[in-house]
Motif scaffolding. Structure first.
Motif, PDB file in Angstrom:
ATOM      1  N   ALA A  47       0.868  -0.886   0.351  1.00  0.00           N
ATOM      2  CA  ALA A  47      -0.310  -0.056  -0.203  1.00  0.00           C
ATOM      3  C   ALA A  47       1.059   0.915  -0.264  1.00  0.00           C
ATOM      4  CB  ALA A  47      -0.876   0.192   1.464  1.00  0.00           C
ATOM      5  N   PRO A  48       0.618   2.733  -0.338  1.00  0.00           N
ATOM      6  CA  PRO A  48       1.334   3.919  -0.434  1.00  0.00           C
ATOM      7  C   PRO A  48       1.943   3.689   0.662  1.00  0.00           C
ATOM      8  CG  PRO A  48      -0.702   4.088  -2.223  1.00  0.00           C
ATOM      9  CD  PRO A  48      -0.702   2.684  -0.685  1.00  0.00           C
ATOM     10  N   LEU A  87       6.884   5.564  -6.583  1.00  0.00           N
ATOM     11  CA  LEU A  87       7.650   5.550  -5.386  1.00  0.00           C
ATOM     12  C   LEU A  87       8.180   6.973  -5.861  1.00  0.00           C
ATOM     13  CD1 LEU A  87      11.098   2.704  -6.635  1.00  0.00           C
ATOM     14  CD2 LEU A  87       9.238   2.795  -4.756  1.00  0.00           C
ATOM     15  N   SER A  88       7.737   7.652  -5.540  1.00  0.00           N
ATOM     16  CA  SER A  88       7.632   9.040  -4.664  1.00  0.00           C
ATOM     17  C   SER A  88       8.789   9.863  -4.184  1.00  0.00           C
ATOM     18  CB  SER A  88       6.758   9.815  -3.684  1.00  0.00           C
ATOM     19  OG  SER A  88       6.630   9.188  -2.744  1.00  0.00           O
ATOM     20  N   ALA A  89       9.535  11.134  -4.335  1.00  0.00           N
ATOM     21  CA  ALA A  89      10.539  12.179  -4.178  1.00  0.00           C
ATOM     22  C   ALA A  89      10.328  11.498  -2.820  1.00  0.00           C
ATOM     23  CB  ALA A  89      10.750  12.880  -4.464  1.00  0.00           C
ATOM     24  N   GLN A  90       9.436  11.266  -1.247  1.00  0.00           N
ATOM     25  CA  GLN A  90       9.943  11.076  -0.344  1.00  0.00           C
ATOM     26  C   GLN A  90       9.836   9.978  -0.621  1.00  0.00           C
ATOM     27  OE1 GLN A  90       7.321  13.027  -2.003  1.00  0.00           O
ATOM     28  NE2 GLN A  90       7.485  15.502  -1.193  1.00  0.00           N
ATOM     29  N   ASP A  91       9.156   8.954  -0.435  1.00  0.00           N
ATOM     30  CA  ASP A  91       9.849   7.304  -0.359  1.00  0.00           C
ATOM     31  C   ASP A  91      11.744   7.189  -0.635  1.00  0.00           C
ATOM     32  OD1 ASP A  91       6.881   6.741   0.103  1.00  0.00           O
ATOM     33  OD2 ASP A  91       6.460   6.662  -1.573  1.00  0.00           O
ATOM     34  N   ILE A  92      11.620   7.923  -1.910  1.00  0.00           N
ATOM     35  CA  ILE A  92      12.864   7.414  -2.026  1.00  0.00           C
ATOM     36  C   ILE A  92      13.670   8.212  -1.151  1.00  0.00           C
ATOM     37  CG2 ILE A  92      14.945   8.464  -4.177  1.00  0.00           C
ATOM     38  CD1 ILE A  92      12.862   7.839  -6.139  1.00  0.00           C
ATOM     39  N   GLU A 134       3.362   2.261   3.022  1.00  0.00           N
ATOM     40  CA  GLU A 134       3.351   1.407   3.379  1.00  0.00           C
ATOM     41  C   GLU A 134       5.447   1.242   2.771  1.00  0.00           C
ATOM     42  OE1 GLU A 134       0.843  -2.977   4.710  1.00  0.00           O
ATOM     43  OE2 GLU A 134       1.300  -2.236   2.186  1.00  0.00           O
ATOM     44  N   VAL A 135       4.878   2.013   1.926  1.00  0.00           N
ATOM     45  CA  VAL A 135       6.207   1.824   0.996  1.00  0.00           C
ATOM     46  C   VAL A 135       8.152   2.466   1.557  1.00  0.00           C
ATOM     47  CG1 VAL A 135       7.410   3.279  -0.900  1.00  0.00           C
ATOM     48  CG2 VAL A 135       4.769   2.441  -1.092  1.00  0.00           C
ATOM     49  N   SER A 136       7.578   4.001   2.347  1.00  0.00           N
ATOM     50  CA  SER A 136       8.165   4.224   2.397  1.00  0.00           C
ATOM     51  C   SER A 136       9.726   2.916   4.051  1.00  0.00           C
ATOM     52  CB  SER A 136       8.504   5.808   3.571  1.00  0.00           C
ATOM     53  OG  SER A 136       7.740   6.231   2.765  1.00  0.00           O
ATOM     54  N   THR A 137       8.084   2.429   4.488  1.00  0.00           N
ATOM     55  CA  THR A 137       9.026   1.336   5.347  1.00  0.00           C
ATOM     56  C   THR A 137       9.766   0.334   5.424  1.00  0.00           C
ATOM     57  OG1 THR A 137       7.148   2.120   7.112  1.00  0.00           O
ATOM     58  CG2 THR A 137       8.279   0.357   7.340  1.00  0.00           C
ATOM     59  N   ARG A 138       9.418  -0.366   4.563  1.00  0.00           N
ATOM     60  CA  ARG A 138       9.568  -0.915   3.322  1.00  0.00           C
ATOM     61  C   ARG A 138      10.608  -1.731   2.243  1.00  0.00           C
ATOM     62  NH1 ARG A 138       4.088  -4.880   1.578  1.00  0.00           N
ATOM     63  NH2 ARG A 138       4.101  -4.964   3.650  1.00  0.00           N
ATOM     64  N   ILE A 139      10.943  -0.164   2.336  1.00  0.00           N
ATOM     65  CA  ILE A 139      11.999   0.550   1.745  1.00  0.00           C
ATOM     66  C   ILE A 139      13.284   1.253   2.418  1.00  0.00           C
ATOM     67  CG2 ILE A 139      10.638   0.681  -0.740  1.00  0.00           C
ATOM     68  CD1 ILE A 139      11.517   3.796  -0.616  1.00  0.00           C
ATOM     69  N   SER A 140      12.883   1.903   3.511  1.00  0.00           N
ATOM     70  CA  SER A 140      13.825   1.972   4.220  1.00  0.00           C
ATOM     71  C   SER A 140      15.579   1.603   4.204  1.00  0.00           C
ATOM     72  CB  SER A 140      13.836   2.220   5.767  1.00  0.00           C
ATOM     73  OG  SER A 140      13.399   1.366   6.348  1.00  0.00           O
ATOM     74  N   ASP A 141      15.978   0.354   4.532  1.00  0.00           N
ATOM     75  CA  ASP A 141      17.311  -0.264   4.725  1.00  0.00           C
ATOM     76  C   ASP A 141      17.926  -1.019   3.048  1.00  0.00           C
ATOM     77  OD1 ASP A 141      14.996  -2.140   5.084  1.00  0.00           O
ATOM     78  OD2 ASP A 141      16.344  -2.870   6.466  1.00  0.00           O
TER      79      ASP A 141
END
Length: 320
Positions: free
Chosen positions: A33-34, A54-59, A36-43
């Protein structure tokens, strides 16, 4: 090297995703889900994504991110500008659908041109028995030979569609999007194609120049009541204008494999057309033959391995 695949469920369970040939940790998520993206790609060092945005904020929330491997050709779900600023490599998949999309395109053309779905429904409704003879003629049936096929987009898919069309005896016209000029004598101006085509099929990307490039004015200019086929991207056609174009007889039928919102909500204009004999909606599966999907998965891992070994391929950059 930590690899995170955010939407593995967008590939068939039968598709084999081979393991990259370097030390890694692979985390598969069926869907993301949108929120969840940041948490799942954090590392993550490498993120694999098909349709998740994948937004600029997620990246920005992924300090270790070095590569985004897109499990598709389209890249509009990834902020390429943000990636370029960070030096993040973005690779996509190319030419894997050169058979499956053209074949699906012609499956839709044949189904409409010969009223296959309409006759199937009539048989289900008992019409054959009511006819009391060996056949009945409730729906139009037309040959393809000697018809004119207008193709918007001259890439690998558009060229493959043209090859099939010529083999079937169609006259092929290539054109660019509305407003595009300077393509040379081998191309038909957009407005001329609208007037001449018996079938119009879309094989171009979605961008600022192509969004809603076919709407009420374009439908009204379609002099030969063509079929309209879209196996490319939702948003190329003004979707609210399709039903009125069918009602007005500007087009004789339409088939879409894509929509601007997927899945389309109950109030989407296409949902009101599903009972019509001259409208077909398939769930974004033109690309999804077993052979094409396996080729996509193999190329996906090739892209990741190329990046790891310092030779990235299929690298995408922001449009100038």
């Amino acid at each position: 090297m930590k690899i995170v695949f955010l939407d593995r469920e967008t590939l068939s369970p039968q598709t084999v995703l081979r393991s990259p040939s370097f030390p890694h940790e692979l985390k598969l998520h069926s869907r993301t889900a949108p929120t969840e993206v940041s948490t799942r790609i954090s590392d993550a060092h490498i993120v694999v994504v098909n349709k998740v945005k994948l937004s600029a904020q997620d990246i920005a929330a992924a300090p270790n991110l070095r590569m985004i491997a897109i499990a598709a050709t389209g890249t509009d779900n990834v902020d390429l500008v943000a990636c370029q600023a960070r030096g993040i490599v973005v690779s996509n998949i190319r030419n894997y659908a050169k058979h499956t999309v053209p074949e699906h395109t012609f499956a839709l053309i044949f189904a409409l041109r010969r009223s296959v779905a309409a006759y199937l429904q009539s048989v289900r409704d008992g019409r054959w028995q009511q006819a009391q003879q060996f056949c009945f003629f409730d729906h139009p049936i037309r040959d393809l030979t000697a018809s004119t096929l207008g193709i918007i987009g001259d890439g690998v898919l558009g060229q493959a569609v043209a090859s099939i069309g010529r083999a079937l005896g169609l006259r092929v016209l290539f054109t660019g999007h509305k407003g595009r000029t300077g393509q040379g004598n081998l191309y038909t101006p957009f407005e001329d194609m609208l007037r001449q085509a018996d079938i119009i099929t879309l094989h171009c990307p979605l961008n600022a120049q192509t969004r809603n490039m076919i709407g009420p004015d374009e439908f009204a200019a379609m002099a030969r009541r063509p079929l309209l086929i879209n196996t490319a991207r939702g948003g190329l056609v003004d979707e609210a204008a399709v039903g009125p174009a069918l009602d007005a007889g500007h087009i004789s039928g339409a088939a879409f494999d894509v929509a601007s919102v997927e899945p389309p909500p109950p109030d989407h204009p296409f949902m009101a057309l599903l009972d019509r004999p001259n409208f077909i909606l398939t769930p974004h599966v033109a690309w999804a033959s077993d052979e094409a999907m396996q080729g996509l998965a193999d190329q996906l891992i090739d892209n990741i391995e190329g990046f790891f070994h310092g030779a990235p391929v299929n690298v995408m950059e922001p449009a100038p």
